[in-house]
Write a protein that holds these residues in place. Sequence first.
Motif, PDB file in Angstrom:
ATOM      1  N   PRO A 159       0.826  -1.213   0.000  1.00  0.00           N
ATOM      2  CA  PRO A 159       0.000   0.000   0.000  1.00  0.00           C
ATOM      3  C   PRO A 159       0.859   1.262   0.000  1.00  0.00           C
ATOM      4  CG  PRO A 159      -0.838  -1.602   1.580  1.00  0.00           C
ATOM      5  CD  PRO A 159       0.488  -2.137   1.097  1.00  0.00           C
ATOM      6  N   GLY A 160       0.285   2.330  -0.539  1.00  0.00           N
ATOM      7  CA  GLY A 160       0.984   3.614  -0.564  1.00  0.00           C
ATOM      8  C   GLY A 160       1.670   3.921  -1.876  1.00  0.00           C
ATOM      9  N   GLY A 161       1.353   3.177  -2.942  1.00  0.00           N
ATOM     10  CA  GLY A 161       1.957   3.444  -4.240  1.00  0.00           C
ATOM     11  C   GLY A 161       1.552   4.799  -4.796  1.00  0.00           C
ATOM     12  N   ARG A 162       2.481   5.421  -5.494  1.00  0.00           N
ATOM     13  CA  ARG A 162       2.220   6.770  -6.001  1.00  0.00           C
ATOM     14  C   ARG A 162       1.162   6.797  -7.092  1.00  0.00           C
ATOM     15  NH1 ARG A 162       2.328  11.735  -4.900  1.00  0.00           N
ATOM     16  NH2 ARG A 162       3.676  12.576  -6.523  1.00  0.00           N
ATOM     17  N   ILE A 163       1.051   5.747  -7.883  1.00  0.00           N
ATOM     18  CA  ILE A 163       0.041   5.760  -8.935  1.00  0.00           C
ATOM     19  C   ILE A 163      -1.351   5.870  -8.328  1.00  0.00           C
ATOM     20  CG2 ILE A 163      -1.061   4.391 -10.749  1.00  0.00           C
ATOM     21  CD1 ILE A 163       1.638   3.430 -11.602  1.00  0.00           C
ATOM     22  N   THR A 164      -1.615   5.077  -7.307  1.00  0.00           N
ATOM     23  CA  THR A 164      -2.920   5.150  -6.653  1.00  0.00           C
ATOM     24  C   THR A 164      -3.162   6.541  -6.089  1.00  0.00           C
ATOM     25  OG1 THR A 164      -2.859   2.798  -6.096  1.00  0.00           O
ATOM     26  CG2 THR A 164      -4.334   4.197  -4.802  1.00  0.00           C
TER      27      THR A 164
END
Length: 304
Positions: A205-210
């Motif tokens: 969790p915490g990906g920049r795309i999301t």
Amino acid sequence: MKERVKKIDIHVHSVLSKVGCPHADGVGHFTTPDELRKMYDDIGVEKGVQLPLSSPEGRGRLITSEESYMLAKEHPETYFWFCNVDPRQGYNTANFDLTVFLKAYKDMGAKGVGEVTANLYIDDPYMYNLFAACEKVGFPLTFHIGTKGVSYGMVDDLGLPRLEKALQDFPNLKFLGHSQLFWSEMSGDNNAKIRGGYPKGKVVPGGRITELMRKYPNLNCDMSAGSGANAFMRDPEHAYGFIEEFQDRLFFGTDICDPRNAGSDMLLLAGFLDEAMEQDKISYDAYYKVSRGNALKLLGVEDK
């Protein structure tokens, strides 16, 4: 039983014939219409969006907008087309009115701009000039992110800060993100060592795309190539949730650019989507939009 749909490929590169320069490896060539048609029939794709390659940082041979227009004109059963303009085109100045080119291609039937591969920083004045022209003409823009002086593609840093600034500065421009450096940002544990590769394992969790997709409605995702397929297939459970949440801004794609791509892992994404729908992992609405509907809407084409 819910039926599979014929897909629209948002990202493909073909040429009218193999006469001319090979790929940079000295061996490969872009697909011809007949070669692509066979590959499409094998994986259930109706048509693809032909993307010219107008910058010298690409694979070797350039594909012009004019050749792409001819592909779509001579093979309308297989191709839609985007045009492409290198940001240095037009006397190599950062304030040249690039709408001169874009409007002409729009009149010829082009539906967008891409794949943009110039190895310039995203916030370079030349690049911003291209973005402004696309926004003014109303064209979406498909881009590849690369590394300065190492690979083709627009340049950004870890975490995509320059892309975020462009999304803010051009709110009416639809950006379609693509490439290893883009898709490695799917996971929150992305770092300089794995950035630009094909990371495996569960998505953290915490990906920049999301984060960027949630903040900027003008960011869209081009799911093509090994990078796109890997981003979804590495962690199916995460992929199902991502597809549901962003179903209106995801676009199935292949990035076929060589007959040798037949059998490539990147072509497995078509089956992955089919099976996810059939197993009720994703809703049929999301499946249809990602596989076909979003592309037709972007292209301004009614479904049959």
